[in-house]
Design a protein around this motif. Structure first.
Motif, PDB file in Angstrom:
ATOM      1  N   LEU A 307       2.471  17.154  -2.856  1.00  0.00           N
ATOM      2  CA  LEU A 307       2.003  16.835  -4.201  1.00  0.00           C
ATOM      3  C   LEU A 307       3.004  15.886  -4.840  1.00  0.00           C
ATOM      4  O   LEU A 307       4.167  16.230  -5.027  1.00  0.00           O
ATOM      5  CB  LEU A 307       1.888  18.109  -5.024  1.00  0.00           C
ATOM      6  CG  LEU A 307       1.307  17.986  -6.428  1.00  0.00           C
ATOM      7  CD1 LEU A 307      -0.161  17.576  -6.359  1.00  0.00           C
ATOM      8  CD2 LEU A 307       1.436  19.324  -7.168  1.00  0.00           C
ATOM      9  N   THR A 308       2.564  14.688  -5.158  1.00  0.00           N
ATOM     10  CA  THR A 308       3.473  13.652  -5.645  1.00  0.00           C
ATOM     11  C   THR A 308       3.727  13.792  -7.151  1.00  0.00           C
ATOM     12  O   THR A 308       2.871  14.285  -7.891  1.00  0.00           O
ATOM     13  CB  THR A 308       2.910  12.258  -5.343  1.00  0.00           C
ATOM     14  OG1 THR A 308       1.541  12.201  -5.812  1.00  0.00           O
ATOM     15  CG2 THR A 308       2.917  11.998  -3.843  1.00  0.00           C
ATOM     16  N   PRO A 309       4.902  13.365  -7.615  1.00  0.00           N
ATOM     17  CA  PRO A 309       5.251  13.530  -9.034  1.00  0.00           C
ATOM     18  C   PRO A 309       4.266  12.891 -10.005  1.00  0.00           C
ATOM     19  O   PRO A 309       4.083  13.386 -11.115  1.00  0.00           O
ATOM     20  CB  PRO A 309       6.633  12.877  -9.121  1.00  0.00           C
ATOM     21  CG  PRO A 309       7.208  13.010  -7.743  1.00  0.00           C
ATOM     22  CD  PRO A 309       6.031  12.856  -6.821  1.00  0.00           C
ATOM     23  N   ASP A 310       3.612  11.792  -9.600  1.00  0.00           N
ATOM     24  CA  ASP A 310       2.685  11.146 -10.524  1.00  0.00           C
ATOM     25  C   ASP A 310       1.499  12.046 -10.860  1.00  0.00           C
ATOM     26  O   ASP A 310       0.982  12.016 -11.987  1.00  0.00           O
ATOM     27  CB  ASP A 310       2.207   9.812  -9.948  1.00  0.00           C
ATOM     28  CG  ASP A 310       1.508   9.978  -8.607  1.00  0.00           C
ATOM     29  OD1 ASP A 310       2.078  10.642  -7.722  1.00  0.00           O
ATOM     30  OD2 ASP A 310       0.396   9.449  -8.433  1.00  0.00           O
ATOM     31  N   VAL A 311       1.071  12.869  -9.878  1.00  0.00           N
ATOM     32  CA  VAL A 311      -0.020  13.803 -10.147  1.00  0.00           C
ATOM     33  C   VAL A 311       0.452  14.891 -11.104  1.00  0.00           C
ATOM     34  O   VAL A 311      -0.286  15.322 -12.000  1.00  0.00           O
ATOM     35  CB  VAL A 311      -0.558  14.411  -8.835  1.00  0.00           C
ATOM     36  CG1 VAL A 311      -1.597  15.484  -9.121  1.00  0.00           C
ATOM     37  CG2 VAL A 311      -1.160  13.330  -7.942  1.00  0.00           C
ATOM     38  N   LEU A 312       1.682  15.333 -10.917  1.00  0.00           N
ATOM     39  CA  LEU A 312       2.239  16.341 -11.814  1.00  0.00           C
ATOM     40  C   LEU A 312       2.267  15.836 -13.253  1.00  0.00           C
ATOM     41  O   LEU A 312       1.876  16.541 -14.187  1.00  0.00           O
ATOM     42  CB  LEU A 312       3.647  16.720 -11.374  1.00  0.00           C
ATOM     43  CG  LEU A 312       3.788  17.537 -10.088  1.00  0.00           C
ATOM     44  CD1 LEU A 312       5.257  17.672  -9.702  1.00  0.00           C
ATOM     45  CD2 LEU A 312       3.173  18.911 -10.263  1.00  0.00           C
ATOM     46  N   ASP A 313       2.727  14.614 -13.434  1.00  0.00           N
ATOM     47  CA  ASP A 313       2.806  14.037 -14.779  1.00  0.00           C
ATOM     48  C   ASP A 313       1.422  13.908 -15.409  1.00  0.00           C
ATOM     49  O   ASP A 313       1.215  14.227 -16.590  1.00  0.00           O
ATOM     50  CB  ASP A 313       3.477  12.661 -14.732  1.00  0.00           C
ATOM     51  CG  ASP A 313       4.939  12.744 -14.335  1.00  0.00           C
ATOM     52  OD1 ASP A 313       5.522  13.836 -14.461  1.00  0.00           O
ATOM     53  OD2 ASP A 313       5.485  11.717 -13.875  1.00  0.00           O
ATOM     54  N   TRP A 314       0.462  13.429 -14.612  1.00  0.00           N
ATOM     55  CA  TRP A 314      -0.910  13.265 -15.113  1.00  0.00           C
ATOM     56  C   TRP A 314      -1.502  14.608 -15.514  1.00  0.00           C
ATOM     57  O   TRP A 314      -2.095  14.739 -16.603  1.00  0.00           O
ATOM     58  CB  TRP A 314      -1.774  12.603 -14.046  1.00  0.00           C
ATOM     59  CG  TRP A 314      -3.239  12.683 -14.349  1.00  0.00           C
ATOM     60  CD1 TRP A 314      -3.952  11.860 -15.164  1.00  0.00           C
ATOM     61  CD2 TRP A 314      -4.161  13.658 -13.843  1.00  0.00           C
ATOM     62  NE1 TRP A 314      -5.269  12.270 -15.199  1.00  0.00           N
ATOM     63  CE2 TRP A 314      -5.421  13.360 -14.400  1.00  0.00           C
ATOM     64  CE3 TRP A 314      -4.042  14.739 -12.976  1.00  0.00           C
ATOM     65  CZ2 TRP A 314      -6.549  14.120 -14.116  1.00  0.00           C
ATOM     66  CZ3 TRP A 314      -5.160  15.503 -12.696  1.00  0.00           C
ATOM     67  CH2 TRP A 314      -6.408  15.189 -13.258  1.00  0.00           C
ATOM     68  N   ALA A 315      -1.345  15.623 -14.662  1.00  0.00           N
ATOM     69  CA  ALA A 315      -1.941  16.928 -14.942  1.00  0.00           C
ATOM     70  C   ALA A 315      -1.357  17.543 -16.207  1.00  0.00           C
ATOM     71  O   ALA A 315      -2.089  18.086 -17.050  1.00  0.00           O
ATOM     72  CB  ALA A 315      -1.739  17.859 -13.754  1.00  0.00           C
ATOM     73  N   SER A 316      -0.056  17.443 -16.349  1.00  0.00           N
ATOM     74  CA  SER A 316       0.579  18.033 -17.529  1.00  0.00           C
ATOM     75  C   SER A 316       0.079  17.392 -18.820  1.00  0.00           C
ATOM     76  O   SER A 316      -0.136  18.077 -19.824  1.00  0.00           O
ATOM     77  CB  SER A 316       2.099  17.902 -17.423  1.00  0.00           C
ATOM     78  OG  SER A 316       2.588  18.637 -16.321  1.00  0.00           O
ATOM     79  N   SER A 317      -0.134  16.079 -18.776  1.00  0.00           N
ATOM     80  CA  SER A 317      -0.546  15.384 -19.995  1.00  0.00           C
ATOM     81  C   SER A 317      -2.044  15.469 -20.250  1.00  0.00           C
ATOM     82  O   SER A 317      -2.484  15.552 -21.401  1.00  0.00           O
ATOM     83  CB  SER A 317      -0.118  13.916 -19.934  1.00  0.00           C
ATOM     84  OG  SER A 317      -0.783  13.232 -18.881  1.00  0.00           O
TER      85      SER A 317
END
Length: 412
Positions: A307-317
């Motif tokens: 799971l790449t960090p960009d997906v984490l950032d998108w999901a959180s926002s």
């Protein structure tokens, strides 16, 4: 708490008197909903444990009439549906073994999984039937029967799933296999060589339920949806088998994937606990469809690839909740993860697959020796078997050399 819970799970699923159909269906209240089956038009219908028991007993009688008995292989080339769940329970009622076939497989991949292991019956959706036509890739086998779900123009000798279900006498009761009895023969994906047959015993359900309880933190009031395909481990173990083991309702989408449909299901059915591969989250992020208002997501989880960090950032926002990454294998189930359970939650580090889950002991060994690597040193993920009571894998079918390659010389 975690050690005691692991012990209780093993007492249930590793008992010599254990029965898969009993544990996955018959012990639950007949009126309780096992699955809400969602169609492409967003209509849904509830499938209760009472309905599952009645239908699977009849289909077990039909399979018995086709010569299926304990230990025999029955394959399914089917999407997510009520018929798939009925077929699985019927297979396990007989003490037979389920062989999953991913619906994107071509004939050579199907042949690899149904020849050489004595598969007696293949149950296929009508849209998949053409892949079973005898060819150079898939030699004919007069002893193997084909059962078709849905309208079929198919081959001579095909049997109708619905006709069998209607006409067969029910087979009351359920086979007792004990914890060592094999439920599933699931082949690895082939990322490290030719796919290998993994026998999955009933006792594996202890580890599967531990993952649902600890890592996914599925609660009685959750609307749970694991969108993974049951042709592979994450979907079979955690979208089909584990929800039935716990008796908690989950969604089953009887349709192909699209980002737009996924958004619609999440919104319409008020999903609170969602699990899917990173590919799904990326498709949602890249979709032109807007994020629906009023999503009720409490937890989101991911497995199958990093799971790449960009997906984490998108999901959180955009989703208002982070996505927790988890790691496992066909041979293990899930063993490492960023757990959601409040007693196990810790800060999520982008790029990390998390911490060892209860019931397992996992280390990073050096590349060139079976000793624990130093912090920061690149190495190999290894499971300490004596310290991992939830490990169930003992070897691949008929492959002693390939099995030996998965264990250290001392077997630890």
């Amino acid at each position: 708490m975690t050690e005691a819970h692991v012990r209780r799970l093993l007492e249930v699923y590793d008992d010599e008197h254990a029965s898969a159909a009993t544990l996955l269906c018959d012990r639950h209240p007949a009126e309780a909903v096992a699955f809400t089956v969602v169609e492409a038009d967003l209509t849904g219908h509830d499938l209760t444990y009472g309905e599952l028991r009645e239908r699977s007993e009849r289909f077990a009688g039909a399979l018995l009439g086709l010569g299926v008995g304990p230990g025999d292989r029955v394959a399914t080339l089917m999407g997510k549906s009520a018929e798939l769940v009925v077929a699985l329970l019927a297979i396990w009622r007989l003490g037979a073994v389920h062989v999953p076939l991913f619906t994107a497989f071509a004939p050579p991949a199907i042949a690899l999984r149904v020849t050489g292991n004595g598969t007696k019956v293949v149950i296929a959706d009508a849209g998949q039937r053409a892949k079973l036509t005898p060819s150079e890739d898939l030699p004919a086998d007069p002893a193997r029967r084909i059962v078709v779900v849905g309208d079929n123009d198919g081959g001579d000798g095909d049997l109708s799933f619905q006709d069998l279900l209607t006409d067969a006498a029910p087979l009351p009761g359920a086979a007792v296999t004990g914890g060592s009895g094999v439920l599933v023969e699931l082949f690895t994906s082939g990322t490290t060589g030719t796919p290998k047959a993994v026998p999955i015993p009933l006792r594996a359900l202890a580890g599967f339920q531990a993952y649902q309880d600890f890592a996914l933190d599925v609660r009685a009031d959750d609307v749970f949806w694991n969108a993974a395909d049951p042709g592979w481990a994450y979907g079979l173990y955690y979208a089909i088998m584990t929800p039935m083991a716990t008796g908690r309702r989950s969604l089953l989408l009887h349709a192909g994937f699209s980002a737009e449909l996924t958004w619609a299901v999440l919104e319409r059915f008020g999903v609170t606990n969602f699990a899917a591969a990173p590919t799904v989250y990326r498709a949602l992020r890249n979709s032109a469809a807007p994020v629906p208002d009023g999503l009720r997501l409490r937890h989101c989880s991911s497995a199958g690839e990093p799971l790449t960090p960009d997906v984490l950032d998108w999901a959180s926002s955009k989703l208002g909740v982070g996505v927790h990454d988890h790691y496992g294998q066909t041979e293990l189930g899930m063993v490492v993860g960023n757990a959601w359970h409040p007693d196990l939650r810790s800060e999520v580090r982008p790029g990390s697959m998390g911490r060892v889950l209860p019931g397992f002991a996992v280390e990073v060994l050096r590349e060139d020796a079976d000793v624990v690597a130093e912090p920061g040193e690149r190495g190999r993920v290894a499971v300490d078997l004596p310290a991992s009571p939830l490990v169930w894998f003992r070897g691949y079918r008929d492959a002693p050399e390939r099995t030996a390659a998965r264990f250290s010389p001392d077997g630890r």
